[in-house]
Design an enzyme around this catalytic site. Sequence first.
Site, PDB file in Angstrom:
ATOM      1  N   THR A 161       0.844  -1.200   0.000  1.00 54.88           N
ATOM      2  CA  THR A 161       0.000   0.000   0.000  1.00 54.88           C
ATOM      3  C   THR A 161       0.879   1.248   0.000  1.00 54.88           C
ATOM      4  O   THR A 161       0.642   2.188  -0.776  1.00 54.88           O
ATOM      5  CB  THR A 161      -0.950  -0.007   1.206  1.00 54.88           C
ATOM      6  N   HIS A 164       2.460   1.782  -3.413  1.00 58.72           N
ATOM      7  CA  HIS A 164       1.454   2.337  -4.320  1.00 58.72           C
ATOM      8  C   HIS A 164       1.228   3.832  -4.031  1.00 58.72           C
ATOM      9  O   HIS A 164       1.247   4.669  -4.947  1.00 58.72           O
ATOM     10  CB  HIS A 164       0.166   1.528  -4.143  1.00 58.72           C
ATOM     11  N   GLU A 165       1.023   4.164  -2.766  1.00 60.75           N
ATOM     12  CA  GLU A 165       0.706   5.561  -2.421  1.00 60.75           C
ATOM     13  C   GLU A 165       1.902   6.483  -2.663  1.00 60.75           C
ATOM     14  O   GLU A 165       1.725   7.625  -3.100  1.00 60.75           O
ATOM     15  CB  GLU A 165       0.228   5.671  -0.969  1.00 60.75           C
ATOM     16  N   HIS A 174      -3.019   5.667 -11.616  1.00 59.19           N
ATOM     17  CA  HIS A 174      -3.361   4.245 -11.705  1.00 59.19           C
ATOM     18  C   HIS A 174      -3.120   3.747 -13.132  1.00 59.19           C
ATOM     19  O   HIS A 174      -3.360   4.469 -14.106  1.00 59.19           O
ATOM     20  CB  HIS A 174      -4.828   4.014 -11.310  1.00 59.19           C
ATOM     21  N   TRP A 176      -4.651   1.789 -15.008  1.00 61.65           N
ATOM     22  CA  TRP A 176      -5.785   1.693 -15.944  1.00 61.65           C
ATOM     23  C   TRP A 176      -6.307   3.065 -16.387  1.00 61.65           C
ATOM     24  O   TRP A 176      -7.214   3.139 -17.219  1.00 61.65           O
ATOM     25  CB  TRP A 176      -6.914   0.853 -15.346  1.00 61.65           C
ATOM     26  N   ASP A 187      -2.562   6.576 -18.268  1.00 58.85           N
ATOM     27  CA  ASP A 187      -1.724   6.851 -17.097  1.00 58.85           C
ATOM     28  C   ASP A 187      -0.540   7.751 -17.446  1.00 58.85           C
ATOM     29  O   ASP A 187       0.309   8.007 -16.595  1.00 58.85           O
ATOM     30  CB  ASP A 187      -1.262   5.553 -16.431  1.00 58.85           C
ATOM     31  N   THR A 192       3.396   1.175 -20.213  1.00 59.86           N
ATOM     32  CA  THR A 192       2.383   0.351 -19.550  1.00 59.86           C
ATOM     33  C   THR A 192       1.244   0.114 -20.540  1.00 59.86           C
ATOM     34  O   THR A 192       0.774   1.058 -21.167  1.00 59.86           O
ATOM     35  CB  THR A 192       1.840   1.047 -18.296  1.00 59.86           C
TER      36      THR A 192
HETATM   37  N1  ARG Z   1      -5.835   3.556  -2.233  1.00 58.64           N
HETATM   38  C1  ARG Z   1      -5.950   2.153  -2.485  1.00 58.64           C
HETATM   39  C2  ARG Z   1      -7.070   1.559  -1.626  1.00 58.64           C
HETATM   40  O1  ARG Z   1      -7.240   1.951  -0.494  1.00 58.64           O
HETATM   41  C3  ARG Z   1      -4.644   1.459  -2.192  1.00 58.64           C
HETATM   42  C4  ARG Z   1      -4.529   0.128  -2.841  1.00 58.64           C
HETATM   43  C5  ARG Z   1      -3.211  -0.527  -2.512  1.00 58.64           C
HETATM   44  N2  ARG Z   1      -3.183  -1.893  -2.944  1.00 58.64           N
HETATM   45  C6  ARG Z   1      -2.554  -2.868  -2.302  1.00 58.64           C
HETATM   46  N3  ARG Z   1      -2.528  -4.089  -2.772  1.00 58.64           N
HETATM   47  N4  ARG Z   1      -1.963  -2.653  -1.152  1.00 58.64           N
HETATM   48  O2  ARG Z   1      -7.797   0.696  -2.063  1.00 58.64           O
HETATM   49 ZN    ZN Z   2      -4.164   4.531  -5.882  1.00 55.55          ZN
HETATM   50 CA    CA Z   3      -0.409   3.506 -20.422  1.00 58.64          CA
END
Ligand code: ARG
Ligand code: ZN
Ligand code: CA
Length: 255
Positions: A161, A164-165, A174, A176, A187, A192
């Site tokens: 997480t 990602h953040e 993201h 997609w 994106d 990608t």
């Molecule tokens: N902002 C996204 C959520 O809360 C974070 C997703 C992170 N994904 C992960 N596999 N940790 O859903």
């Molecule tokens: Zn996100």
């Molecule tokens: Ca792309």
Amino acid sequence: RSGTISIPVVVHVVHNTDEQNISDGQIYSQIEILNQDFRAANPDVTQVPPVWQPLVADTMIEFHLATRNPNGDPTDGIIRVRTTRSSFSHHDDAVKSSATGGADPWPSDQYLNMWVCQLRGGLLGYAQFPGGPPDTDGVVIRHSAFGNMGTVAQPFHLGRTATHEVGHWLNLYHIWGDDGQGCSGDDKVADTPNQGGGNTGMPTFPHISCNNGPNGDMFMNYMDYTDDAGMMMFTTGQSTRMNACLEGPRASFLI
Ligand code: ARG
Ligand code: ZN
Ligand code: CA
């Protein structure tokens, strides 16, 4: 830039219960995971399908807990604040201010602020993109999705997480393109594949959408929405975009 950059991090542990007051060890585990993931040193990088192995990027970006506070005094980079609020939401950013039961950020041009707390509903975390208000800049992570030990809960128990953040914090969108299930979202990263919506759980390769066969979605990218065990790469294009952010809106971290 030649060589690596290491970004100072301050972790604000905003807790309503003793359990939410996560251990130093759990915090260290998250910093270690960020360093592995951003340097392509994560052991599971071998699971990237062979066709995309050439795109796996070492971003040359690292992270460390701050060793000096804003006054220049020694610190361990960890702030612990008790709160009367049982959970926080991304709608009001209350966790980011002591006036609303949270913790005030350290100067966000010098530190990556990470707030760890209980989040409402199923939200794992959220981030502010570059260019936003300084006093809310940083990332917020649910305590049970922070690091890989202590209070973490499957399937978000491997620290992805924060990976990602922090990707968002460094200007990644993201994968997609945030257009729901559509095929027109972008994106703004060339290497990608275009893909329909976000992927969840543990997809199997190939997962095709938007005529992106034969290889399909790059669902194992940190900027998709799979389980932690299902994501293991940034691409060269994403690395270029994050490093451009560090030359541009976040250039204050380079000095
Ligand atoms: N902002 C996204 C959520 O809360 C974070 C997703 C992170 N994904 C992960 N596999 N940790 O859903
Ligand atoms: Zn996100
Ligand atoms: Ca792309």
